[in-house]
Motif scaffolding. Structure first.
Motif, mmCIF file in Angstrom:
data_model
loop_
_atom_site.group_PDB
_atom_site.id
_atom_site.type_symbol
_atom_site.label_atom_id
_atom_site.label_comp_id
_atom_site.label_asym_id
_atom_site.label_seq_id
_atom_site.Cartn_x
_atom_site.Cartn_y
_atom_site.Cartn_z
ATOM 1 N N VAL A 1 1.999 -12.377 6.296
ATOM 2 C CA VAL A 1 2.132 -11.605 5.057
ATOM 3 C C VAL A 1 0.791 -11.496 4.348
ATOM 4 O O VAL A 1 0.395 -10.417 3.878
ATOM 5 C CB VAL A 1 3.193 -12.253 4.137
ATOM 6 C CG1 VAL A 1 3.111 -11.685 2.719
ATOM 7 C CG2 VAL A 1 4.598 -12.032 4.696
ATOM 8 N N SER A 2 0.055 -12.602 4.281
ATOM 9 C CA SER A 2 -1.254 -12.601 3.635
ATOM 10 C C SER A 2 -2.232 -11.696 4.369
ATOM 11 O O SER A 2 -2.950 -10.885 3.747
ATOM 12 C CB SER A 2 -1.796 -14.027 3.568
ATOM 13 O OG SER A 2 -3.105 -14.046 3.050
ATOM 14 N N GLN A 3 -2.268 -11.799 5.695
ATOM 15 C CA GLN A 3 -3.202 -10.990 6.481
ATOM 16 C C GLN A 3 -2.837 -9.507 6.422
ATOM 17 O O GLN A 3 -3.720 -8.645 6.348
ATOM 18 C CB GLN A 3 -3.233 -11.482 7.917
ATOM 19 C CG GLN A 3 -3.862 -12.858 8.075
ATOM 20 C CD GLN A 3 -3.882 -13.349 9.511
ATOM 21 O OE1 GLN A 3 -3.803 -12.561 10.452
ATOM 22 N NE2 GLN A 3 -3.983 -14.658 9.704
ATOM 23 N N LEU A 4 -1.528 -9.208 6.447
ATOM 24 C CA LEU A 4 -1.094 -7.808 6.373
ATOM 25 C C LEU A 4 -1.466 -7.212 5.012
ATOM 26 O O LEU A 4 -1.881 -6.051 4.937
ATOM 27 C CB LEU A 4 0.408 -7.708 6.598
ATOM 28 C CG LEU A 4 0.994 -6.291 6.545
ATOM 29 C CD1 LEU A 4 0.441 -5.442 7.687
ATOM 30 C CD2 LEU A 4 2.520 -6.321 6.600
ATOM 31 N N SER A 5 -1.320 -8.007 3.953
ATOM 32 C CA SER A 5 -1.678 -7.531 2.616
ATOM 33 C C SER A 5 -3.146 -7.137 2.569
ATOM 34 O O SER A 5 -3.511 -6.072 2.043
ATOM 35 C CB SER A 5 -1.379 -8.626 1.592
ATOM 36 O OG SER A 5 -1.770 -8.220 0.305
ATOM 37 N N TYR B 1 -5.030 -6.302 5.124
ATOM 38 C CA TYR B 1 -5.234 -5.143 5.996
ATOM 39 C C TYR B 1 -4.847 -3.846 5.291
ATOM 40 O O TYR B 1 -5.572 -2.843 5.356
ATOM 41 C CB TYR B 1 -4.427 -5.310 7.283
ATOM 42 C CG TYR B 1 -4.371 -4.059 8.128
ATOM 43 C CD1 TYR B 1 -5.419 -3.721 8.977
ATOM 44 C CD2 TYR B 1 -3.279 -3.200 8.055
ATOM 45 C CE1 TYR B 1 -5.386 -2.560 9.730
ATOM 46 C CE2 TYR B 1 -3.223 -2.040 8.808
ATOM 47 C CZ TYR B 1 -4.285 -1.716 9.651
ATOM 48 O OH TYR B 1 -4.239 -0.565 10.385
ATOM 49 N N THR B 2 -3.710 -3.842 4.612
ATOM 50 C CA THR B 2 -3.238 -2.616 3.966
ATOM 51 C C THR B 2 -4.182 -2.176 2.847
ATOM 52 O O THR B 2 -4.402 -0.982 2.644
ATOM 53 C CB THR B 2 -1.815 -2.793 3.413
ATOM 54 O OG1 THR B 2 -1.783 -3.912 2.511
ATOM 55 C CG2 THR B 2 -0.822 -3.042 4.531
ATOM 56 N N LYS B 3 -4.749 -3.145 2.125
ATOM 57 C CA LYS B 3 -5.688 -2.806 1.050
ATOM 58 C C LYS B 3 -6.960 -2.180 1.617
ATOM 59 O O LYS B 3 -7.488 -1.201 1.070
ATOM 60 C CB LYS B 3 -6.033 -4.054 0.251
ATOM 61 C CG LYS B 3 -4.874 -4.594 -0.585
ATOM 62 C CD LYS B 3 -5.240 -5.932 -1.219
ATOM 63 C CE LYS B 3 -4.053 -6.535 -1.959
ATOM 64 N NZ LYS B 3 -4.368 -7.910 -2.471
ATOM 65 N N LYS B 4 -7.457 -2.734 2.725
ATOM 66 C CA LYS B 4 -8.703 -2.246 3.305
ATOM 67 C C LYS B 4 -8.544 -0.877 3.970
ATOM 68 O O LYS B 4 -9.522 -0.135 4.119
ATOM 69 C CB LYS B 4 -9.233 -3.249 4.333
ATOM 70 C CG LYS B 4 -9.751 -4.547 3.719
ATOM 71 C CD LYS B 4 -10.243 -5.494 4.805
ATOM 72 C CE LYS B 4 -10.758 -6.798 4.206
ATOM 73 N NZ LYS B 4 -11.211 -7.744 5.256
ATOM 74 N N ASN B 5 -7.328 -0.565 4.407
ATOM 75 C CA ASN B 5 -7.120 0.661 5.187
ATOM 76 C C ASN B 5 -6.198 1.648 4.489
ATOM 77 O O ASN B 5 -5.589 2.500 5.136
ATOM 78 C CB ASN B 5 -6.555 0.300 6.562
ATOM 79 C CG ASN B 5 -7.502 -0.536 7.392
ATOM 80 O OD1 ASN B 5 -8.387 -0.012 8.058
ATOM 81 N ND2 ASN B 5 -7.329 -1.848 7.344
ATOM 82 N N ALA B 6 -6.109 1.571 3.160
ATOM 83 C CA ALA B 6 -5.182 2.406 2.405
ATOM 84 C C ALA B 6 -5.464 3.900 2.552
ATOM 85 O O ALA B 6 -4.565 4.725 2.410
ATOM 86 C CB ALA B 6 -5.221 2.003 0.928
ATOM 87 N N SER B 7 -6.702 4.261 2.860
ATOM 88 C CA SER B 7 -7.039 5.687 2.966
ATOM 89 C C SER B 7 -6.546 6.321 4.264
ATOM 90 O O SER B 7 -6.426 7.548 4.343
ATOM 91 C CB SER B 7 -8.557 5.871 2.847
ATOM 92 O OG SER B 7 -9.224 5.218 3.922
ATOM 93 N N SER C 1 -0.563 4.125 5.264
ATOM 94 C CA SER C 1 0.260 3.590 4.186
ATOM 95 C C SER C 1 1.305 2.670 4.798
ATOM 96 O O SER C 1 2.244 3.131 5.447
ATOM 97 C CB SER C 1 0.944 4.731 3.420
ATOM 98 O OG SER C 1 1.876 4.202 2.481
ATOM 99 N N VAL C 2 1.115 1.369 4.643
ATOM 100 C CA VAL C 2 2.023 0.381 5.219
ATOM 101 C C VAL C 2 2.862 -0.219 4.093
ATOM 102 O O VAL C 2 2.322 -0.858 3.186
ATOM 103 C CB VAL C 2 1.257 -0.733 5.961
ATOM 104 C CG1 VAL C 2 2.219 -1.789 6.490
ATOM 105 C CG2 VAL C 2 0.444 -0.144 7.103
ATOM 106 N N SER C 3 4.161 -0.012 4.176
ATOM 107 C CA SER C 3 5.069 -0.522 3.143
ATOM 108 C C SER C 3 6.045 -1.507 3.761
ATOM 109 O O SER C 3 6.812 -1.139 4.655
ATOM 110 C CB SER C 3 5.860 0.623 2.501
ATOM 111 O OG SER C 3 5.004 1.569 1.906
#
Length: 370
Positions: free
Chosen positions: A20-24, A26-32, A35-37
């Motif tokens: 969960v921490s690593q996915l969070s 990853y999603t912030k760094k690759n938001a452009s 979109s991972v929900s």
């Protein structure tokens, strides 16, 4: 336009929390670009469900929030329908060791839902399940979801991707050999270190140290029976092209003394283990006289179609003998590499590196989604 991906996570223990921490991050760094929900998080008796498919917050307190949720987990058929109804591509993360959940992988994949998992059960149990999983998956051009399970062998080490690359590029794997268990690596690196002088440690003392440090399962018999290594060898053997019925269909040496196999508790086992130190101590002494050490290894001889797990002797100069701590080492012998093995070595256990292996599979899936 960013890809829209919905994610369901089952299992938020040590690996689950790290994921969960690593996915969070990853999603912030690759938001452009993506979109991972995360719309569903569950453990055995509780679930967090985003009924409107808005992202659930990925915090360090997920397990506590689950406890407070009071919501029953969805059945697998209902989870499939929930994810399908989102209208987006969906990935299921199975961070459990449940064979019951693994048995449903073919249905999940057939519904077009992708899977990333460190759960060995689906890939090392009966061969029919292995065949059904990959018949349903889209990995080989089919219409189902993609399935990746790098972390089932070697945690975050690139073990499965290495053997797949070898096979897919036309190389022939002739032999695989190595230390596949961080627990067993630690036990024998401590019990029979290279070049040790003086009286050897008692094996039971080393097991106690490992148990107290959290290196073993709560009941060390779950490590010492060799089944965890056998499951990993089953997966690698199948990827090498061998037909393996199950992880109990080839020789697996158990290090549990016969009289202690059936004792009712872990403490009874630990109390009785010192009575059998002399047996394994004698094996270590004999190896030492030959300038060797004993290690608990698995090996696959592809031409001979032979798989085995157990104790073997190695010269002091052998890479397997020189392992440190709880590292894994896997040597691939192939037609292209000849006598000089391709070696993958490093930490083969732990929540952070296992979660990394799962996240790397998620990234592979996202890259394949059009």
């Amino acid at each position: 336009m960013a890809k829209d991906i919905k994610v369901a996570i089952i299992g938020v223990g040590g690996v689950g929390k790290a994921f969960v921490s690593q996915l969070s991050n990853y999603t912030k760094k690759n938001a452009s670009t993506v979109s991972v929900s995360v719309v569903y998080i569950a453990r055995s008796r509780a679930a967090l469900i985003s009924k409107d498919y808005s992202p659930l917050p990925l915090t360090a307190f997920v397990s506590e929030e689950l406890d407070a949720a009071g919501t029953e987990p969805l059945s697998v058929p209902d989870l499939i329908q929930f994810l399908k109804a989102s209208g987006s591509e969906a990935i299921l993360i199975d961070n459990t060791s449940s064979i019951e959940l693994a048995n449903t992988y073919p249905d999940i994949l057939s519904a077009g839902i992708h899977i990333a998992t460190p759960n060995k059960k689906g890939f090392s149990s009966e061969e029919k399940l292995w065949n059904d999983i990959f018949a349903a998956a889209g990995n080989n051009g089919g219409s189902g979801g993609y399935v990746f399970h790098e972390a089932t062998v070697g945690a975050g080490l690139p073990v499965l991707s290495t053997i797949r690359d070898l096979v897919d590029t036309g190389d022939e794997v002739t032999k695989v050999e190595g230390v596949f268990s961080g627990t067993m690596s630690f036990l024998f690196n401590e019990f029979a270190p290279v070049g040790a002088s003086g009286a050897p440690k008692a094996f039971s003392d080393v097991v106690k140290v490992a148990k107290d440090a959290g290196y073993t399962e709560p009941d060390p018999r779950d490590d010492l029976n060799g089944l965890d290594v056998a499951r990993k060898l089953t997966i690698l053997a199948r990827l090498s092209g061998l037909s393996i019925a199950s992880p109990t269909s080839f020789p697996v040496q158990s290090l549990i003394p016969k009289p202690l196999e059936s004792v009712s508790t872990s403490q009874e086992f630990m109390d009785g283990l010192p009575n059998y130190d002399s047996e394994i101590g004698l094996l270590a002494d004999d190896a030492k006289k030959e300038g060797k050490v004993i290690r608990f290894v698995g090996s696959i001889d592809v031409p001979a179609k032979a798989v085995k797990v157990g104790l073997e002797k190695f010269d002091f100069s052998h890479p397997i003998a020189g392992l440190k701590g709880s590292d894994n080492i896997i040597a691939f012998y192939t037609k292209r590499y000849g006598d000089r093995a391709l070696i993958v070595q490093g930490a083969g256990a732990g929540a952070e590196v296992t979660a990394m292996g799962v996240l790397s599979d998620v990234i592979k899936i996202i890259a394949r989604i059009k």
